[in-house]
Motif scaffolding. Structure first.
Motif, PDB file in Angstrom:
ATOM      1  N   MET A   1       0.837  -1.179   0.000  1.00  0.00           N
ATOM      2  CA  MET A   1       0.000   0.000   0.000  1.00  0.00           C
ATOM      3  C   MET A   1       0.881   1.241   0.000  1.00  0.00           C
ATOM      4  SD  MET A   1      -3.385   1.100   1.946  1.00  0.00           S
ATOM      5  CE  MET A   1      -3.093   1.231   3.679  1.00  0.00           C
ATOM      6  N   GLY A   2       0.454   2.255  -0.737  1.00  0.00           N
ATOM      7  CA  GLY A   2       1.199   3.498  -0.829  1.00  0.00           C
ATOM      8  C   GLY A   2       1.149   4.304   0.452  1.00  0.00           C
ATOM      9  N   LYS A   3       2.107   5.207   0.565  1.00  0.00           N
ATOM     10  CA  LYS A   3       2.183   6.111   1.719  1.00  0.00           C
ATOM     11  C   LYS A   3       1.827   7.505   1.228  1.00  0.00           C
ATOM     12  CE  LYS A   3       6.282   7.323   3.376  1.00  0.00           C
ATOM     13  NZ  LYS A   3       7.541   7.362   4.162  1.00  0.00           N
ATOM     14  N   LEU A   4       0.792   8.121   1.817  1.00  0.00           N
ATOM     15  CA  LEU A   4       0.380   9.458   1.437  1.00  0.00           C
ATOM     16  C   LEU A   4       1.091  10.467   2.329  1.00  0.00           C
ATOM     17  CD1 LEU A   4      -3.060  10.511   0.228  1.00  0.00           C
ATOM     18  CD2 LEU A   4      -1.697  12.064   1.594  1.00  0.00           C
ATOM     19  N   VAL A   5       1.901  11.312   1.707  1.00  0.00           N
ATOM     20  CA  VAL A   5       2.739  12.283   2.410  1.00  0.00           C
ATOM     21  C   VAL A   5       2.299  13.692   2.030  1.00  0.00           C
ATOM     22  CG1 VAL A   5       5.093  13.165   2.678  1.00  0.00           C
ATOM     23  CG2 VAL A   5       4.708  10.702   2.422  1.00  0.00           C
ATOM     24  N   VAL A   6       2.039  14.508   3.039  1.00  0.00           N
ATOM     25  CA  VAL A   6       1.742  15.926   2.819  1.00  0.00           C
ATOM     26  C   VAL A   6       2.996  16.709   3.161  1.00  0.00           C
ATOM     27  CG1 VAL A   6       0.414  17.913   3.650  1.00  0.00           C
ATOM     28  CG2 VAL A   6      -0.734  15.710   3.269  1.00  0.00           C
ATOM     29  N   THR A   7       3.455  17.544   2.227  1.00  0.00           N
ATOM     30  CA  THR A   7       4.635  18.366   2.454  1.00  0.00           C
ATOM     31  C   THR A   7       4.256  19.833   2.275  1.00  0.00           C
ATOM     32  OG1 THR A   7       6.940  18.771   1.812  1.00  0.00           O
ATOM     33  CG2 THR A   7       5.433  18.165   0.044  1.00  0.00           C
ATOM     34  N   GLU A   8       4.636  20.655   3.234  1.00  0.00           N
ATOM     35  CA  GLU A   8       4.216  22.050   3.206  1.00  0.00           C
ATOM     36  C   GLU A   8       5.285  22.978   3.748  1.00  0.00           C
ATOM     37  OE1 GLU A   8       1.459  22.907   1.785  1.00  0.00           O
ATOM     38  OE2 GLU A   8       0.227  21.111   1.890  1.00  0.00           O
ATOM     39  N   PHE A   9       5.318  24.191   3.204  1.00  0.00           N
ATOM     40  CA  PHE A   9       6.030  25.313   3.803  1.00  0.00           C
ATOM     41  C   PHE A   9       5.020  25.990   4.717  1.00  0.00           C
ATOM     42  CE2 PHE A   9       8.312  25.629  -0.509  1.00  0.00           C
ATOM     43  CZ  PHE A   9       9.364  24.831  -0.083  1.00  0.00           C
ATOM     44  N   VAL A  10       5.415  26.274   5.951  1.00  0.00           N
ATOM     45  CA  VAL A  10       4.467  26.842   6.910  1.00  0.00           C
ATOM     46  C   VAL A  10       5.177  27.836   7.826  1.00  0.00           C
ATOM     47  CG1 VAL A  10       4.718  24.945   8.575  1.00  0.00           C
ATOM     48  CG2 VAL A  10       2.583  26.220   8.480  1.00  0.00           C
ATOM     49  N   THR A 117      -1.078   1.601  -5.149  1.00  0.00           N
ATOM     50  CA  THR A 117       0.253   2.185  -5.275  1.00  0.00           C
ATOM     51  C   THR A 117       1.165   1.593  -4.213  1.00  0.00           C
ATOM     52  OG1 THR A 117      -0.738   4.236  -6.030  1.00  0.00           O
ATOM     53  CG2 THR A 117       1.532   4.359  -5.274  1.00  0.00           C
ATOM     54  N   GLU A 118       2.393   1.317  -4.587  1.00  0.00           N
ATOM     55  CA  GLU A 118       3.358   0.791  -3.618  1.00  0.00           C
ATOM     56  C   GLU A 118       4.232   1.881  -3.016  1.00  0.00           C
ATOM     57  OE1 GLU A 118       3.736  -2.305  -2.321  1.00  0.00           O
ATOM     58  OE2 GLU A 118       1.887  -2.760  -3.409  1.00  0.00           O
ATOM     59  N   GLY A 119       4.349   3.009  -3.705  1.00  0.00           N
ATOM     60  CA  GLY A 119       5.291   4.035  -3.283  1.00  0.00           C
ATOM     61  C   GLY A 119       4.635   5.225  -2.614  1.00  0.00           C
ATOM     62  N   VAL A 120       5.304   6.367  -2.757  1.00  0.00           N
ATOM     63  CA  VAL A 120       4.889   7.601  -2.101  1.00  0.00           C
ATOM     64  C   VAL A 120       3.948   8.392  -3.006  1.00  0.00           C
ATOM     65  CG1 VAL A 120       5.708   9.855  -1.258  1.00  0.00           C
ATOM     66  CG2 VAL A 120       6.966   7.765  -0.686  1.00  0.00           C
ATOM     67  N   ILE A 121       2.852   8.838  -2.418  1.00  0.00           N
ATOM     68  CA  ILE A 121       1.924   9.771  -3.043  1.00  0.00           C
ATOM     69  C   ILE A 121       2.154  11.093  -2.323  1.00  0.00           C
ATOM     70  CG2 ILE A 121      -0.494  10.338  -3.492  1.00  0.00           C
ATOM     71  CD1 ILE A 121      -1.047   7.264  -3.085  1.00  0.00           C
ATOM     72  N   LEU A 122       2.645  12.096  -3.041  1.00  0.00           N
ATOM     73  CA  LEU A 122       3.053  13.357  -2.415  1.00  0.00           C
ATOM     74  C   LEU A 122       2.035  14.451  -2.702  1.00  0.00           C
ATOM     75  CD1 LEU A 122       5.480  14.622  -0.826  1.00  0.00           C
ATOM     76  CD2 LEU A 122       6.284  15.447  -3.044  1.00  0.00           C
ATOM     77  N   VAL A 123       1.637  15.152  -1.643  1.00  0.00           N
ATOM     78  CA  VAL A 123       0.735  16.296  -1.749  1.00  0.00           C
ATOM     79  C   VAL A 123       1.508  17.527  -1.312  1.00  0.00           C
ATOM     80  CG1 VAL A 123      -1.436  17.327  -0.998  1.00  0.00           C
ATOM     81  CG2 VAL A 123      -1.230  14.826  -1.140  1.00  0.00           C
TER      82      VAL A 123
END
Length: 188
Positions: A1-10, A117-123
């Motif tokens: 299963m994919g890993k859902l990653v949220v990346t942000e400047f804050v 998905t096996e990899g990273v899903i990037l938001v």
């Protein structure tokens, strides 16, 4: 299963609006006032290189699609060729290479995307989408680049109404010469 990653400047006070200065926000481009150094740049490149799918809201997608197709280099080439999934009820025919649209049953479709998905899903960016992902407990990891500024007003990354989420800090480090922090959190 994919890993859902949220990346942000804050900012320290949680504002993530217009960090690059492309919108009409009074403090637009606020991240450029700080040195994140080679380590910060490497962090963003490494993040991109590990990504299999970019999940974007329409506004962020439109900004990226306007900027990146005309650029060259490792970062641009990877982003331009990667699979992109846009969440939008108004975008029908995306022109940027390898882009599809999710327009209904968003939480269900994103859960399905994670399963296939096996990899990273990037938001990146995509504030409305991030709120939906958090509301439906679909975020596996948060990567926050916290800039040492208080903006006082603007769109906040975590809107009111999201239920409590307990997180585990897996990394915290200072990058650059101005005290920018990188915090990585996973679900507890």
């Amino acid at each position: 299963m994919g890993k859902l990653v949220v990346t942000e400047f804050v900012s320290v006070d949680g504002v993530f609006e217009d960090p690059g200065g492309a919108e009409d926000y009074e403090h637009g481009g606020w991240t450029f006032e700080y040195d994140r150094g080679d380590e910060g740049n490497k962090f963003k490149v490494d993040e991109l290189l590990e990504t299999d799918i970019h999940l974007l809201g329409r506004v962020t997608y439109e900004g990226f699609a306007e900027t990146w197709p005309s650029r060259e280099g490792e970062f641009a080439d990877k982003l331009n060729n990667d699979r992109k999934v846009v969440v939008s009820t108004t975008l029908a025919d995306p022109e940027w290479n390898n882009t599809t649209v999710i327009s209904e049953d968003v939480p269900k479709k994103i859960a399905e995307l994670k399963h296939e998905t096996e990899g990273v899903i990037l938001v990146a960016g995509s504030g409305t989408l991030v709120g939906t992902l958090l509301e439906h407990d679909l975020v596996d990891e948060l990567r926050l680049m916290v800039f040492p500024t208080i903006l006082g007003r603007g769109k906040r990354l975590f809107p009111d109404g999201i239920d409590r989420r307990k997180l585990h800090l897996v990394e915290a480090r200072t990058i650059g010469s101005d005290g920018v922090q990188v915090h990585t959190y996973r679900r507890a």
